[in-house]
Design a protein around this motif. Sequence first.
Motif, PDB file in Angstrom:
ATOM      1  N   ALA A 119     -20.768  -3.880 -14.847  1.00 20.89           N
ATOM      2  CA  ALA A 119     -20.738  -4.730 -13.655  1.00 20.89           C
ATOM      3  C   ALA A 119     -21.447  -6.048 -13.950  1.00 20.89           C
ATOM      4  N   LYS A 120     -20.907  -7.100 -13.400  1.00 27.35           N
ATOM      5  CA  LYS A 120     -21.534  -8.411 -13.494  1.00 27.35           C
ATOM      6  C   LYS A 120     -21.969  -8.833 -12.093  1.00 27.35           C
ATOM      7  N   GLY A 121     -23.068  -9.526 -12.034  1.00 27.63           N
ATOM      8  CA  GLY A 121     -23.594  -9.882 -10.714  1.00 27.63           C
ATOM      9  C   GLY A 121     -23.996 -11.339 -10.600  1.00 27.63           C
ATOM     10  N   THR A 122     -24.178 -11.766  -9.373  1.00 33.40           N
ATOM     11  CA  THR A 122     -24.691 -13.100  -9.062  1.00 33.40           C
ATOM     12  C   THR A 122     -25.888 -12.941  -8.133  1.00 33.40           C
ATOM     13  N   GLY A 181     -19.986  -2.278   0.248  1.00 32.24           N
ATOM     14  CA  GLY A 181     -19.645  -1.704  -1.042  1.00 32.24           C
ATOM     15  C   GLY A 181     -20.869  -1.327  -1.861  1.00 32.24           C
ATOM     16  N   PHE A 182     -22.008  -1.076  -1.186  1.00 30.94           N
ATOM     17  CA  PHE A 182     -23.260  -0.776  -1.879  1.00 30.94           C
ATOM     18  C   PHE A 182     -23.603   0.694  -1.654  1.00 30.94           C
ATOM     19  N   LEU A 183     -23.605   1.484  -2.733  1.00 29.14           N
ATOM     20  CA  LEU A 183     -23.898   2.923  -2.678  1.00 29.14           C
ATOM     21  C   LEU A 183     -23.040   3.598  -1.615  1.00 29.14           C
ATOM     22  N   SER A 184     -23.666   4.212  -0.628  1.00 27.22           N
ATOM     23  CA  SER A 184     -22.885   4.973   0.354  1.00 27.22           C
ATOM     24  C   SER A 184     -22.226   4.098   1.413  1.00 27.22           C
ATOM     25  N   TYR A 185     -22.480   2.797   1.416  1.00 22.77           N
ATOM     26  CA  TYR A 185     -21.924   1.899   2.420  1.00 22.77           C
ATOM     27  C   TYR A 185     -20.694   1.196   1.846  1.00 22.77           C
ATOM     28  N   LYS A 186     -19.513   1.748   2.124  1.00 21.79           N
ATOM     29  CA  LYS A 186     -18.287   1.105   1.652  1.00 21.79           C
ATOM     30  C   LYS A 186     -17.954  -0.099   2.518  1.00 21.79           C
ATOM     31  N   ASN A 187     -17.919   0.111   3.831  1.00 23.65           N
ATOM     32  CA  ASN A 187     -17.616  -0.981   4.753  1.00 23.65           C
ATOM     33  C   ASN A 187     -18.880  -1.789   5.047  1.00 23.65           C
ATOM     34  N   GLU A 188     -18.662  -2.984   5.505  1.00 24.12           N
ATOM     35  CA  GLU A 188     -19.795  -3.895   5.767  1.00 24.12           C
ATOM     36  C   GLU A 188     -20.631  -3.388   6.940  1.00 24.12           C
ATOM     37  N   GLN A 189     -21.938  -3.321   6.726  1.00 25.28           N
ATOM     38  CA  GLN A 189     -22.884  -2.907   7.759  1.00 25.28           C
ATOM     39  C   GLN A 189     -24.054  -3.902   7.764  1.00 25.28           C
ATOM     40  N   MET A 227     -33.483 -15.997   2.675  1.00 27.55           N
ATOM     41  CA  MET A 227     -32.457 -14.979   2.480  1.00 27.55           C
ATOM     42  C   MET A 227     -32.130 -14.910   0.981  1.00 27.55           C
ATOM     43  N   ILE A 228     -32.002 -13.674   0.487  1.00 24.64           N
ATOM     44  CA  ILE A 228     -31.581 -13.454  -0.893  1.00 24.64           C
ATOM     45  C   ILE A 228     -30.240 -12.738  -0.857  1.00 24.64           C
ATOM     46  N   LYS A 229     -29.310 -13.254  -1.624  1.00 23.95           N
ATOM     47  CA  LYS A 229     -27.960 -12.693  -1.659  1.00 23.95           C
ATOM     48  C   LYS A 229     -27.623 -12.313  -3.096  1.00 23.95           C
ATOM     49  N   ARG A 230     -27.197 -11.065  -3.263  1.00 23.94           N
ATOM     50  CA  ARG A 230     -26.767 -10.588  -4.576  1.00 23.94           C
ATOM     51  C   ARG A 230     -25.384  -9.956  -4.444  1.00 23.94           C
ATOM     52  N   THR A 231     -24.583 -10.135  -5.488  1.00 21.22           N
ATOM     53  CA  THR A 231     -23.254  -9.517  -5.526  1.00 21.22           C
ATOM     54  C   THR A 231     -23.072  -8.802  -6.868  1.00 21.22           C
ATOM     55  N   LEU A 232     -22.242  -7.798  -6.856  1.00 23.53           N
ATOM     56  CA  LEU A 232     -21.867  -7.068  -8.072  1.00 23.53           C
ATOM     57  C   LEU A 232     -20.353  -6.903  -8.097  1.00 23.53           C
ATOM     58  N   LYS A 233     -19.780  -6.933  -9.289  1.00 22.65           N
ATOM     59  CA  LYS A 233     -18.336  -6.754  -9.430  1.00 22.65           C
ATOM     60  C   LYS A 233     -18.048  -5.999 -10.720  1.00 22.65           C
ATOM     61  N   ARG A 234     -17.183  -4.997 -10.606  1.00 24.70           N
ATOM     62  CA  ARG A 234     -16.842  -4.204 -11.788  1.00 24.70           C
ATOM     63  C   ARG A 234     -16.114  -5.085 -12.813  1.00 24.70           C
ATOM     64  N   ASP A 235     -16.389  -4.841 -14.091  1.00 31.92           N
ATOM     65  CA  ASP A 235     -15.633  -5.528 -15.138  1.00 31.92           C
ATOM     66  C   ASP A 235     -14.730  -4.520 -15.854  1.00 31.92           C
ATOM     67  N   ALA A 260     -19.710  -5.258  -4.668  1.00 32.82           N
ATOM     68  CA  ALA A 260     -20.779  -4.930  -3.702  1.00 32.82           C
ATOM     69  C   ALA A 260     -21.499  -6.218  -3.298  1.00 32.82           C
ATOM     70  N   LEU A 261     -22.009  -6.197  -2.077  1.00 30.72           N
ATOM     71  CA  LEU A 261     -22.743  -7.349  -1.535  1.00 30.72           C
ATOM     72  C   LEU A 261     -24.001  -6.856  -0.845  1.00 30.72           C
ATOM     73  N   VAL A 262     -25.121  -7.549  -1.100  1.00 33.05           N
ATOM     74  CA  VAL A 262     -26.379  -7.260  -0.412  1.00 33.05           C
ATOM     75  C   VAL A 262     -26.993  -8.587   0.012  1.00 33.05           C
ATOM     76  N   GLU A 263     -27.334  -8.680   1.297  1.00 33.66           N
ATOM     77  CA  GLU A 263     -28.064  -9.839   1.815  1.00 33.66           C
ATOM     78  C   GLU A 263     -29.328  -9.326   2.490  1.00 33.66           C
ATOM     79  N   PHE A 264     -30.448  -9.932   2.130  1.00 31.53           N
ATOM     80  CA  PHE A 264     -31.720  -9.530   2.749  1.00 31.53           C
ATOM     81  C   PHE A 264     -32.393 -10.787   3.269  1.00 31.53           C
ATOM     82  N   GLU A 265     -32.609 -10.813   4.581  1.00 27.19           N
ATOM     83  CA  GLU A 265     -33.273 -11.951   5.226  1.00 27.19           C
ATOM     84  C   GLU A 265     -34.680 -11.531   5.641  1.00 27.19           C
ATOM     85  N   PHE A 266     -35.656 -12.410   5.384  1.00 27.16           N
ATOM     86  CA  PHE A 266     -37.049 -12.098   5.740  1.00 27.16           C
ATOM     87  C   PHE A 266     -37.787 -13.393   6.055  1.00 27.16           C
ATOM     88  N   SER A 267     -38.975 -13.222   6.626  1.00 29.42           N
ATOM     89  CA  SER A 267     -39.838 -14.357   6.953  1.00 29.42           C
ATOM     90  C   SER A 267     -41.115 -14.265   6.136  1.00 29.42           C
TER      91      SER A 267
END
Length: 309
Positions: free
Chosen positions: A98-101, A10-18, A85-93, A71-78
């Motif tokens: 939008a409110k996020g975590t 659900g992030f920009l052009s990515y509606k389905n999970e990729q 891993m950093i995880k952020r979410t957004l949700k329409r109000d 929307a959901l974004v997860e970024f894993e790195f070393s």
Amino acid sequence: MIPRRVKLRGFLSYKNEQEISFEGPRLWMLAGTNGSGKSTIFDAVTFALFGQHRGGGQQLVELINKSSNDALVEFEFSSDNKRYMIKRTLKRDKHGGAKGTQNAYRWSEEISNWQAIEDTNLAGPLRAWVKDTIGLDYETFTASILLLQGKSEKLLDSTPSGRAEVLAGIVDLERYQKLFEKADAKRKTLKSKLDTLSDQLKLIPEVSPMEFLVAENEMVEAEALVKTLEEEVETLRNLETTAKLYAEASRHAQELQNRLQTYQNILAQSADLEAKYRRWLELKTVAPHFEQISEKESDRREAERKAKE
């Protein structure tokens, strides 16, 4: 920092999970037609790390896919051989925003799972944690690591002070500045000690070669004298040990002499003692007879008394 995985939904052009994995090869290239979502992947990385996007940090609702409510974004790195891993979410109000975590996680080998890092659910602490972990803030990251479209000239067009600030953030010049300050403080301390020793050295009178030779000869003679004195001390110590042994032997000899005198006195009285012993044996032999005589004498006296009566 080494990217390992990006997960979108659900992030920009990515509606389905990729999910895009960067495991394996050291070099990766994203290819595709315009609008296929290549830049979105890098937008997701930037948003995960810094909570910002190409439009800045405002209007986060624009990051939610038009056909999605969240929307959901997860970024894993070393970094430093540790997995994060950093995880952020957004949700329409209901107000059109939008409110996020947000939260950062550390991979635990003990439990084979992700563990939340304390306080990173808050924007400020998470921002500080990212800067401390990867050593970059948003401005430095987008000016050096990830060049945004249309902004590749940012570093080149910056003022000298601006370029210095960006480069300082890239290579962490502050760390070297602190090292320089420590080294300079150490240099000043050593220089102060050197100046003090130099002043003390100036107060010491110069010594001529002849004086040095005389002092060296005196030192040799002194060392020989010390050696002689050490030998004499050792001799005295041996004499002291011998004297202690002699004193102990003399005391023991005196004790033996006293015991000998006692035995001699006993031997001198042996004849008289032997006569007394024989007399005692004789008395011991006749003693029973004296007792009988005494009893009979008692009986006689008793008989006389009765006779008189």
